[in-house]
Design a protein around this motif. Structure first.
Motif, PDB file in Angstrom:
ATOM      1  N   LYS A 141      38.263  43.670  43.262  1.00 42.53           N
ATOM      2  CA  LYS A 141      36.961  43.031  43.109  1.00 42.53           C
ATOM      3  C   LYS A 141      37.097  41.520  43.251  1.00 42.53           C
ATOM      4  O   LYS A 141      38.187  40.962  43.153  1.00 42.53           O
ATOM      5  N   ARG A 142      35.967  40.884  43.468  1.00 39.90           N
ATOM      6  CA  ARG A 142      35.826  39.443  43.346  1.00 39.90           C
ATOM      7  C   ARG A 142      34.850  39.192  42.214  1.00 39.90           C
ATOM      8  O   ARG A 142      33.846  39.882  42.091  1.00 39.90           O
ATOM      9  N   THR A 143      35.144  38.211  41.393  1.00 41.86           N
ATOM     10  CA  THR A 143      34.272  37.942  40.249  1.00 41.86           C
ATOM     11  C   THR A 143      33.338  36.770  40.485  1.00 41.86           C
ATOM     12  O   THR A 143      32.311  36.643  39.819  1.00 41.86           O
ATOM     13  N   ASP A 144      33.668  35.907  41.450  1.00 41.49           N
ATOM     14  CA  ASP A 144      32.885  34.683  41.631  1.00 41.49           C
ATOM     15  C   ASP A 144      31.962  34.717  42.844  1.00 41.49           C
ATOM     16  O   ASP A 144      31.056  33.896  42.959  1.00 41.49           O
ATOM     17  N   GLY A 165      33.090  45.362  45.175  1.00 36.22           N
ATOM     18  CA  GLY A 165      34.467  45.823  45.183  1.00 36.22           C
ATOM     19  C   GLY A 165      34.614  47.198  45.794  1.00 36.22           C
ATOM     20  O   GLY A 165      33.639  47.823  46.227  1.00 36.22           O
ATOM     21  N   ILE A 166      35.868  47.670  45.823  1.00 34.67           N
ATOM     22  CA  ILE A 166      36.200  48.992  46.341  1.00 34.67           C
ATOM     23  C   ILE A 166      37.198  49.646  45.397  1.00 34.67           C
ATOM     24  O   ILE A 166      38.149  49.006  44.937  1.00 34.67           O
ATOM     25  N   SER A 167      36.976  50.930  45.135  1.00 31.08           N
ATOM     26  CA  SER A 167      37.876  51.707  44.293  1.00 31.08           C
ATOM     27  C   SER A 167      38.509  52.820  45.120  1.00 31.08           C
ATOM     28  O   SER A 167      37.822  53.508  45.871  1.00 31.08           O
ATOM     29  N   ASP A 229      40.991  33.913  48.929  1.00 25.80           N
ATOM     30  CA  ASP A 229      40.718  33.468  47.564  1.00 25.80           C
ATOM     31  C   ASP A 229      41.289  34.466  46.556  1.00 25.80           C
ATOM     32  O   ASP A 229      41.941  35.445  46.907  1.00 25.80           O
ATOM     33  N   GLN A 230      41.003  34.231  45.277  1.00 24.90           N
ATOM     34  CA  GLN A 230      41.537  35.089  44.218  1.00 24.90           C
ATOM     35  C   GLN A 230      40.779  36.399  44.123  1.00 24.90           C
ATOM     36  O   GLN A 230      39.557  36.444  44.191  1.00 24.90           O
ATOM     37  N   HIS A 231      41.543  37.485  43.944  1.00 27.52           N
ATOM     38  CA  HIS A 231      40.973  38.814  43.752  1.00 27.52           C
ATOM     39  C   HIS A 231      41.491  39.405  42.444  1.00 27.52           C
ATOM     40  O   HIS A 231      42.604  39.107  42.011  1.00 27.52           O
ATOM     41  N   THR A 232      40.671  40.238  41.848  1.00 30.27           N
ATOM     42  CA  THR A 232      41.076  40.968  40.649  1.00 30.27           C
ATOM     43  C   THR A 232      41.378  42.403  41.049  1.00 30.27           C
ATOM     44  O   THR A 232      40.518  43.092  41.586  1.00 30.27           O
ATOM     45  N   ILE A 233      42.616  42.823  40.791  1.00 29.95           N
ATOM     46  CA  ILE A 233      43.056  44.169  41.163  1.00 29.95           C
ATOM     47  C   ILE A 233      43.421  44.925  39.893  1.00 29.95           C
ATOM     48  O   ILE A 233      44.282  44.488  39.127  1.00 29.95           O
ATOM     49  N   SER A 234      42.748  46.040  39.678  1.00 31.92           N
ATOM     50  CA  SER A 234      43.014  46.875  38.504  1.00 31.92           C
ATOM     51  C   SER A 234      43.756  48.130  38.931  1.00 31.92           C
ATOM     52  O   SER A 234      43.329  48.826  39.855  1.00 31.92           O
ATOM     53  N   ILE A 235      44.868  48.403  38.265  1.00 34.77           N
ATOM     54  CA  ILE A 235      45.651  49.615  38.493  1.00 34.77           C
ATOM     55  C   ILE A 235      45.588  50.418  37.199  1.00 34.77           C
ATOM     56  O   ILE A 235      46.262  50.081  36.222  1.00 34.77           O
ATOM     57  N   ASP A 236      44.741  51.425  37.141  1.00 29.55           N
ATOM     58  CA  ASP A 236      44.479  52.153  35.897  1.00 29.55           C
ATOM     59  C   ASP A 236      44.031  51.166  34.819  1.00 29.55           C
ATOM     60  O   ASP A 236      43.009  50.510  34.995  1.00 29.55           O
ATOM     61  N   ASN A 237      44.797  51.036  33.744  1.00 26.92           N
ATOM     62  CA  ASN A 237      44.394  50.152  32.648  1.00 26.92           C
ATOM     63  C   ASN A 237      45.105  48.806  32.678  1.00 26.92           C
ATOM     64  O   ASN A 237      45.135  48.086  31.686  1.00 26.92           O
ATOM     65  N   ARG A 238      45.662  48.445  33.833  1.00 31.14           N
ATOM     66  CA  ARG A 238      46.309  47.143  34.000  1.00 31.14           C
ATOM     67  C   ARG A 238      45.520  46.310  35.006  1.00 31.14           C
ATOM     68  O   ARG A 238      44.992  46.834  35.979  1.00 31.14           O
ATOM     69  N   THR A 239      45.472  44.997  34.776  1.00 34.24           N
ATOM     70  CA  THR A 239      44.683  44.114  35.642  1.00 34.24           C
ATOM     71  C   THR A 239      45.540  42.952  36.126  1.00 34.24           C
ATOM     72  O   THR A 239      46.247  42.314  35.341  1.00 34.24           O
ATOM     73  N   LEU A 240      45.464  42.671  37.439  1.00 37.23           N
ATOM     74  CA  LEU A 240      46.169  41.551  38.049  1.00 37.23           C
ATOM     75  C   LEU A 240      45.144  40.616  38.675  1.00 37.23           C
ATOM     76  O   LEU A 240      44.189  41.060  39.314  1.00 37.23           O
ATOM     77  N   ASN A 241      45.336  39.321  38.513  1.00 40.27           N
ATOM     78  CA  ASN A 241      44.535  38.311  39.197  1.00 40.27           C
ATOM     79  C   ASN A 241      45.443  37.635  40.221  1.00 40.27           C
ATOM     80  O   ASN A 241      46.360  36.896  39.852  1.00 40.27           O
TER      81      ASN A 241
END
Length: 282
Positions: A141-144, A165-167, A229-241
């Motif tokens: 996802k992108r948050t901004d 975003g895309i899942s 730019d910055q993206h937020t990537i979630s892998i199950d219950n973990r999140t990477l920026n």
């Protein structure tokens, strides 16, 4: 008629090493203490190192945590969940059924039910490559601002996506975030991935397919961001920026998650019914 993948491995109680992972809620800790006592009384080996069976006590989030803790040992470990709250999708036992769990472990012959998981490879602009696994899904996802990415399926440029975003989900994860996005529910023995859009832009200028896509095991899914730019990537219950994401690749992993196959291993369709439909009014 679909047949579950079940493997038999003979093992004695005294040889069986069991790890227990619990959340810190009082009810879960109480169940964990009682379960450890009963397992010791029945000559099981309790250890967190190289276990044969991992028992998660809590909810689905705890089982996800257990999966990631032992994801480097998937070929040898089997999982089983004990639920201490509301209905859990990954749990075969309730908190008042620990005697039943111990009895089934005593009778266990090594049978396992296996489901596919997701391999995620993230390529960054500096050449760094992050490889991770997901039991449920991976979401970008992108948050901004609006996210713009090219979706490539099996080397075919499928669409340029614009939206939140895309899942990409596994069959096991099809009942999680994917379902809330309008995706289909897949039986977890089906070796396929599902791509679901998160609030896509669809108008006279920008178009996407607008529905979830089921992708077979042999096909690779790629997402290529149009901006660095910055993206937020979630892998199950973990999140990477992460900044400067060049490409993300998704495939069915060569390993699977193995659940303890016992008389209490609930049918997938019963799980779906209990979680989303319940008993019909008469």
């Amino acid at each position: 008629m679909m047949v579950l993948e079940i493997v038999m491995i003979q093992m004695k109680n005294t040889d069986k090493k069991i790890a227990i992972i619990s959340n810190h809620k009082p009810q879960s800790e109480e169940v964990c203490r009682a379960l450890k006592q009963k397992l010791r009384q029945n000559n099981f080996i309790l250890t967190s190192k190289n276990p044969d069976v991992v028992i998660s006590v809590g909810g689905d989030g705890m089982l996800l945590s257990a999966f990631h803790k032992y994801e480097d040992q998937l070929d040898r470990v089997r999982f089983v969940g004990v639920h201490t709250g509301h209905l859990g999708f990954y749990t075969d036992y309730r908190d008042f059924e620990i005697d039943k769990l111990v009895d089934n472990l005593k009778l266990d012959t090594g049978a396992q039910v296996s489901y596919p998981i997701l391999n995620v490879k993230i390529i960054l602009g500096n050449g760094e490559v992050k490889t991770m696994r997901a039991l449920n899904e991976a979401t970008i996802k992108r948050t901004d601002r609006t996210m713009v990415v090219d979706l490539i399926i099996n080397h075919v440029h499928f669409e340029r996506f614009r939206g939140d975003g895309i899942s990409v989900s596994t069959p096991t994860g099809s009942t999680a975030y994917n379902k809330s996005l309008g995706g289909a529910v897949l039986h977890p023995t089906i070796e396929a991935l599902q791509v679901a859009e998160v609030a896509s832009l669809n108008n006279r200028v920008y178009r996407t397919l607008g529905s979830s896509i089921i992708v077979p095991k042999k096909d690779k899914i790629e997402l290529v961001p149009a901006r660095s730019d910055q993206h937020t990537i979630s892998i199950d219950n973990r999140t990477l920026n992460l900044k400067d994401v060049v490409r993300i690749e998704y495939q069915i992993d060569q390993h699977k998650i193995h659940f303890l196959a016992s008389p209490s291993h609930t049918s997938f369709w019963n799980r779906v019914k209990d979680a989303f439909i319940g008993e019909a009014d008469k």
